[in-house]
Design a protein around this motif. Structure first.
Motif, PDB file in Angstrom:
ATOM      1  N   SER A  89       8.188  53.090  17.451  1.00  0.00           N
ATOM      2  CA  SER A  89       9.439  52.683  16.795  1.00  0.00           C
ATOM      3  C   SER A  89       9.171  52.077  15.432  1.00  0.00           C
ATOM      4  CB  SER A  89      10.163  51.654  17.673  1.00  0.00           C
ATOM      5  OG  SER A  89      11.255  51.069  17.000  1.00  0.00           O
TER       6      SER A  89
ATOM      7  N   LYS B 246      17.802  55.016  17.515  1.00  0.00           N
ATOM      8  CA  LYS B 246      17.697  55.432  16.123  1.00  0.00           C
ATOM      9  C   LYS B 246      16.366  55.028  15.504  1.00  0.00           C
ATOM     10  CE  LYS B 246      20.346  55.427  11.809  1.00  0.00           C
ATOM     11  NZ  LYS B 246      21.569  54.912  11.131  1.00  0.00           N
TER      12      LYS B 246
ATOM     13  N   ARG C 122      10.529  57.014  16.437  1.00  0.00           N
ATOM     14  CA  ARG C 122       9.981  58.008  15.520  1.00  0.00           C
ATOM     15  C   ARG C 122       9.839  59.379  16.165  1.00  0.00           C
ATOM     16  NH1 ARG C 122       6.524  53.413  13.539  1.00  0.00           N
ATOM     17  NH2 ARG C 122       7.240  52.962  11.408  1.00  0.00           N
ATOM     18  N   GLY C 123       9.591  59.418  17.463  1.00  0.00           N
ATOM     19  CA  GLY C 123       9.416  60.691  18.144  1.00  0.00           C
ATOM     20  C   GLY C 123      10.742  61.313  18.541  1.00  0.00           C
ATOM     21  N   LYS C 124      10.936  62.588  18.256  1.00  0.00           N
ATOM     22  CA  LYS C 124      12.202  63.244  18.539  1.00  0.00           C
ATOM     23  C   LYS C 124      12.523  63.267  20.027  1.00  0.00           C
ATOM     24  CE  LYS C 124      14.813  67.494  17.685  1.00  0.00           C
ATOM     25  NZ  LYS C 124      14.815  68.834  17.054  1.00  0.00           N
ATOM     26  N   ARG C 125      11.530  63.573  20.870  1.00  0.00           N
ATOM     27  CA  ARG C 125      11.781  63.666  22.304  1.00  0.00           C
ATOM     28  C   ARG C 125      12.162  62.303  22.878  1.00  0.00           C
ATOM     29  NH1 ARG C 125      10.119  68.499  24.755  1.00  0.00           N
ATOM     30  NH2 ARG C 125      10.208  67.433  26.766  1.00  0.00           N
TER      31      ARG C 125
ATOM     32  N   ARG D  90      13.491  59.850  21.237  1.00  0.00           N
ATOM     33  CA  ARG D  90      14.799  59.498  20.682  1.00  0.00           C
ATOM     34  C   ARG D  90      15.923  60.199  21.444  1.00  0.00           C
ATOM     35  NH1 ARG D  90      13.449  60.403  15.894  1.00  0.00           N
ATOM     36  NH2 ARG D  90      14.371  62.469  15.547  1.00  0.00           N
ATOM     37  N   MET D  91      15.748  61.485  21.727  1.00  0.00           N
ATOM     38  CA  MET D  91      16.755  62.244  22.474  1.00  0.00           C
ATOM     39  C   MET D  91      16.949  61.666  23.872  1.00  0.00           C
ATOM     40  SD  MET D  91      15.484  66.051  21.380  1.00  0.00           S
ATOM     41  CE  MET D  91      16.120  66.758  22.897  1.00  0.00           C
TER      42      MET D  91
ATOM     43  N   LEU E 129      20.518  65.916  20.688  1.00  0.00           N
ATOM     44  CA  LEU E 129      19.604  66.788  19.970  1.00  0.00           C
ATOM     45  C   LEU E 129      19.687  66.570  18.465  1.00  0.00           C
ATOM     46  CD1 LEU E 129      20.138  70.108  21.957  1.00  0.00           C
ATOM     47  CD2 LEU E 129      18.033  68.775  21.885  1.00  0.00           C
TER      48      LEU E 129
END
Length: 305
Positions: free
Chosen positions: A179, A251, A254-257, A259-260, A303
């Protein structure tokens, strides 16, 4: 490894389709401790909720559950009690299967990295303490409500806010760049987020709890529809604030997965609160639930988040 994979997929999916989706979105290194922690928590919750078993015995088994996580003799004793006292009352086949395979879940727990073992142990201490206090209050002492707002805040921390802290610690352990917010501050947001999710569950289940002669909301006087609805409005506002802390938390990741996976429950919870804001008692009694179409929209929003 194949056995652990099955427990973390088919068994977990059976006891929670919605949270299973969240877990599948997680980065690989976070997935194992979160999946295992969830299975253990769901097993203890099933023990706590088996109303056909006397409250005192459920309380004793939950105390034994924590000891069983580190003591093979206590584990055998617990599994024997589950086989003898609990399995016959499990009408939900998936929950019965989880209890039948709890020994395998414990074996999985024995095999994980030390840091993961410690983090799971810590969060289970909180969760089981909340479940035990619940049984003590409503099942043994015969109370019909939580007495104060502080009691409700404590309960929400124990069974869900602590999960927000666990999620954060696991996240930083598996990715030091987890984060953009400092760890201690993110833990605070995670605790608030978890408490908000639990409040949404409580607010959605008010009629069911009322029918069972209890309330998690600290109302005064005799329990009534009007009192509960008035108090619920106050706690919906608190829940919405906590869920917004969850959005801030997600929010920052940093990692997309990650965060989703983190934002999806918040999006669904906000949709649920919107429905609760408009529902009268009869609608609450019939059940307020976000439609599958809306859930799919939330997934797309996650997504893009």
């Amino acid at each position: 490894m194949q056995q652990e994979s099955e427990l973390g997929q088919s068994v977990l999916k059976g006891v929670s389709r919605s949270f299973y989706l969240t877990i599948r979105l997680l980065p690989r290194l976070m997935r194992e401790p979160v999946s295992l922690g969830y299975l253990l928590a769901r097993a203890s919750d099933t023990i706590a909720d088996t109303a056909e078993v006397p409250a005192q015995l459920r309380h004793e088994c939950l105390s034994l559950f924590l000891t069983a996580m580190r003591d093979p003799e206590a584990r055998k004793k617990l599994l024997d009690k589950i086989n003898q006292e609990f399995l016959e009352y499990q009408t939900n086949e998936k929950e019965r299967l989880l209890l039948e395979r709890l020994g395998e879940v414990f074996s999985w727990y024995d095999s994980v990295w030390e840091w993961s073992w410690n983090e799971i142990a810590a969060v289970m201490e909180h969760i089981v303490a909340g479940q035990m206090s619940d049984i003590q209050r409503f099942g043994i002492d015969g109370e019909d409500r939580l007495a104060t707002a502080d009691e409700l805040e404590t309960y929400c921390f124990q069974v869900a806010g602590s999960v927000g802290e666990f999620w954060t610690r696991v996240g930083f352990q598996t990715d030091h760049r987890f984060s953009g917010i400092e760890k201690d501050e993110l833990i605070k947001l995670g605790i608030s987020y978890g408490k908000g999710l639990q409040l949404v569950n409580i607010l959605r289940d008010i009629p069911e709890d009322y029918a069972n002669g209890r309330s998690y909301l600290p109302v005064e006087g005799a329990l009534s529809h009007d009192q509960l609805l008035e108090e619920a409005a106050i706690w919906r506002a608190k829940a919405r604030k906590s869920i917004k802390d969850g959005l801030k938390y997600a929010k920052s990741l940093r990692g997309k997965r990650a965060r989703m996976a983190t934002v999806l429950p918040a999006l669904i919870a906000l949709k649920t609160l919107d429905l609760l804001d408009e529902a009268d008692w009869d609608q609450l009694y019939d059940g307020v639930k976000v439609t599958r179409k809306e859930v799919r929209k939330c997934i797309w929003q996650a997504l893009l988040f």
